[in-house]
Design a protein around this motif. Structure first.
Motif, PDB file in Angstrom:
ATOM      1  N   ASN A  40      53.409  -3.805  -5.171  1.00 17.93           N
ATOM      2  CA  ASN A  40      52.112  -3.407  -5.709  1.00 17.93           C
ATOM      3  C   ASN A  40      51.186  -4.609  -5.820  1.00 17.93           C
ATOM      4  OD1 ASN A  40      50.212  -1.581  -7.393  1.00 17.93           O
ATOM      5  ND2 ASN A  40      50.611  -3.321  -8.728  1.00 17.93           N
ATOM      6  N   GLU A  41      51.715  -5.725  -6.322  1.00 18.04           N
ATOM      7  CA  GLU A  41      50.900  -6.925  -6.476  1.00 18.04           C
ATOM      8  C   GLU A  41      50.424  -7.452  -5.126  1.00 18.04           C
ATOM      9  OE1 GLU A  41      51.429 -11.466  -8.247  1.00 18.04           O
ATOM     10  OE2 GLU A  41      52.620  -9.820  -9.092  1.00 18.04           O
TER      11      GLU A  41
ATOM     12  N   ALA B 223      48.724  -7.515 -10.824  1.00 19.13           N
ATOM     13  CA  ALA B 223      49.902  -6.924 -11.446  1.00 19.13           C
ATOM     14  C   ALA B 223      49.483  -5.719 -12.278  1.00 19.13           C
ATOM     15  CB  ALA B 223      50.595  -7.957 -12.325  1.00 19.13           C
TER      16      ALA B 223
ATOM     17  N   ASN C 276      53.140 -10.508 -11.853  1.00 22.66           N
ATOM     18  CA  ASN C 276      53.815  -9.485 -12.641  1.00 22.66           C
ATOM     19  C   ASN C 276      55.044 -10.091 -13.317  1.00 22.66           C
ATOM     20  OD1 ASN C 276      56.548  -8.355 -11.458  1.00 22.66           O
ATOM     21  ND2 ASN C 276      55.274  -8.784  -9.666  1.00 22.66           N
TER      22      ASN C 276
ATOM     23  N   ASP D 251      51.847  -4.182 -14.952  1.00 19.81           N
ATOM     24  CA  ASP D 251      53.121  -4.032 -15.647  1.00 19.81           C
ATOM     25  C   ASP D 251      53.173  -2.785 -16.521  1.00 19.81           C
ATOM     26  OD1 ASP D 251      53.844  -6.371 -14.447  1.00 19.81           O
ATOM     27  OD2 ASP D 251      53.835  -7.585 -16.271  1.00 19.81           O
TER      28      ASP D 251
ATOM     29  N   ILE E 230      53.461   0.059 -13.395  1.00 25.87           N
ATOM     30  CA  ILE E 230      54.411  -0.199 -12.308  1.00 25.87           C
ATOM     31  C   ILE E 230      55.543  -1.028 -12.885  1.00 25.87           C
ATOM     32  CG2 ILE E 230      54.695  -1.027  -9.946  1.00 25.87           C
ATOM     33  CD1 ILE E 230      52.649   1.192 -10.199  1.00 25.87           C
ATOM     34  N   ASN E 231      56.499  -0.360 -13.500  1.00 30.41           N
ATOM     35  CA  ASN E 231      57.565  -1.074 -14.208  1.00 30.41           C
ATOM     36  C   ASN E 231      58.944  -0.510 -13.899  1.00 30.41           C
ATOM     37  OD1 ASN E 231      57.481   1.321 -15.727  1.00 30.41           O
ATOM     38  ND2 ASN E 231      56.113   0.382 -17.254  1.00 30.41           N
TER      39      ASN E 231
ATOM     40  N   PRO F 185      56.985  -3.486  -8.390  1.00 32.46           N
ATOM     41  CA  PRO F 185      55.899  -4.290  -8.948  1.00 32.46           C
ATOM     42  C   PRO F 185      55.452  -5.417  -8.008  1.00 32.46           C
ATOM     43  CG  PRO F 185      57.547  -3.857 -10.618  1.00 32.46           C
ATOM     44  CD  PRO F 185      58.143  -3.411  -9.322  1.00 32.46           C
TER      45      PRO F 185
END
Length: 362
Positions: free
Chosen positions: A117-118, A124, A107, A126, A129-130, A114
């Motif tokens: 999450n990864e 990733a 990511n 992006d 999930i930012n 992020p």
């Protein structure tokens, strides 16, 4: 190989592909994360640029006796004795960029949500999930895939110091119990230890609004593990990142040493418990790195590109004892979910997930 499906509200969700004949010994997974612990301290101990800087420590010279030696190998042993006496000898550690071995994030956000999450989904995201906002994760994590399987249902637990973890794991959808932030142990059968921890958490407030001190996370996790004997556990410690944001290098080092002691506690419990001994793999990693000089070490994110640099460690019955790897290799946090599933004798069902870490597999 046989594909399994779960019928859920009128449609089917592929769960996993079970290998016809399991060849691994791993039956349980402990996935441990520690927020923002740099690879520089992991592999070389206290940083010479920071260890006696009066702007970053409470008292000049206070860290030198505990953490300083001119030999980097000795410094890392002073900081993380279990990691370098046991994990490195019986397991493997990836990400020593001093030796050309690299682990990175895929990511580009390079901050916590992020990163987690990864780690938990294998890719990733992006576009969605930012931020670190408390939004339920639209992605299915490896924990949720396991929770959907009959062999793991009700045997997946998560603990975190940061109060965003219920959203990262999406407990509303997954049904996975998450004790995070300032949550307390619940239920009619609380142990005496859980009652004490609950009382202390009410009385002891750390310096941050959304992150509790790691001792609460650790001891809630240990008590639940002893009572419930889960097969898949996430424990996410948080202090190093928050102390770093506060520019407290002394507290950052103290929290890393305490984290190392928690790893020792976990691994000794695993190896002393019949249901876990020689059947459990423990994987340890971090959600992001951080800056490398005095101007940037307190931060991370897109503006600090080197905060993509992380590390992964593991110990368990299927993973060769390779120590701190020095080969010219490139790994990613996104490789963790597929690796975990292959260790369990399963194929990871998440679309777009990264490949497995070959070095961790038999």
């Amino acid at each position: 190989m046989k594909k399994i499906f779960l019928l859920l509200i009128g449609f089917t969700l592929p769960l996993c592909i079970v290998h016809a004949q399991k060849t691994t010994q791993t039956e349980n997974i402990f996935l441990i994360t520690v927020d923002g612990l740099r690879w520089q301290e992991l592999f070389r101990g206290a940083d010479s640029l920071f260890v006696d800087d009066t702007g970053m420590i409470e008292k000049q010279g206070a860290l030198l006796e505990e953490y300083w030696d001119t030999d980097p190998a000795r410094r890392r042993e002073l900081l993380m004795p279990f990691t370098w006496s046991t994990l490195a000898k019986e397991g493997q550690i990836h990400g020593n960029r001093y030796r050309g071995n690299r682990v990175d994030l895929r990511n580009t956000m390079l901050f916590s949500y992020p990163g987690y999450n990864e780690i938990l989904t294998g890719r990733a995201d992006d576009a969605r999930i930012n931020s670190n906002d408390k939004n339920n994760n639209p992605n299915v994590t490896l924990l949720e895939y396991l929770q959907r399987m009959p062999a793991y249902q009700g045997k997946v637990l998560a603990f975190g110091s940061w109060d965003v973890f219920p959203y990262i794991v999406n407990t509303d959808r997954s049904g996975i119990p998450v004790n995070a932030g300032f949550d307390m142990a619940q239920g009619p059968d609380l142990s005496e230890a859980e009652r004490v921890i609950n009382r202390l958490q009410k009385e002891i407030r750390g310096p941050w609004a959304g992150v509790r001190l790691d001792p609460f996370t650790h001891h809630y996790a240990m008590e639940a593990i002893k009572k419930q004997q889960p097969r898949a556990v996430l424990i996410a410690y948080g202090e190093p990142d928050d102390w770093a944001h506060d520019n407290r290098y002394d507290e950052y080092l103290h929290s890393i040493r305490q984290f190392d002691a928690y790893l020792k506690d976990l691994w000794e419990y695993i190896q002393s418990t019949p249901g876990y001994k020689d059947k459990t793999t423990m994987i340890v990693t971090t959600d992001h790195g951080r800056g490398v000089d005095k101007a940037t070490w307190t931060g991370h994110g897109t503006a600090i590109p080197r905060s993509r640099e992380i590390w992964i460690a593991a110990i368990g019955p299927d993973s060769p004892a390779l120590g701190a790897l020095e080969n010219d290799a490139q790994l990613y946090a996104a490789m963790i979910p597929r690796t975990i599933f292959q260790l369990l004798g399963l194929s990871y069902p998440g679309e777009g997930a990264d490949s497995a870490i070959d070095a961790l597999l038999p």
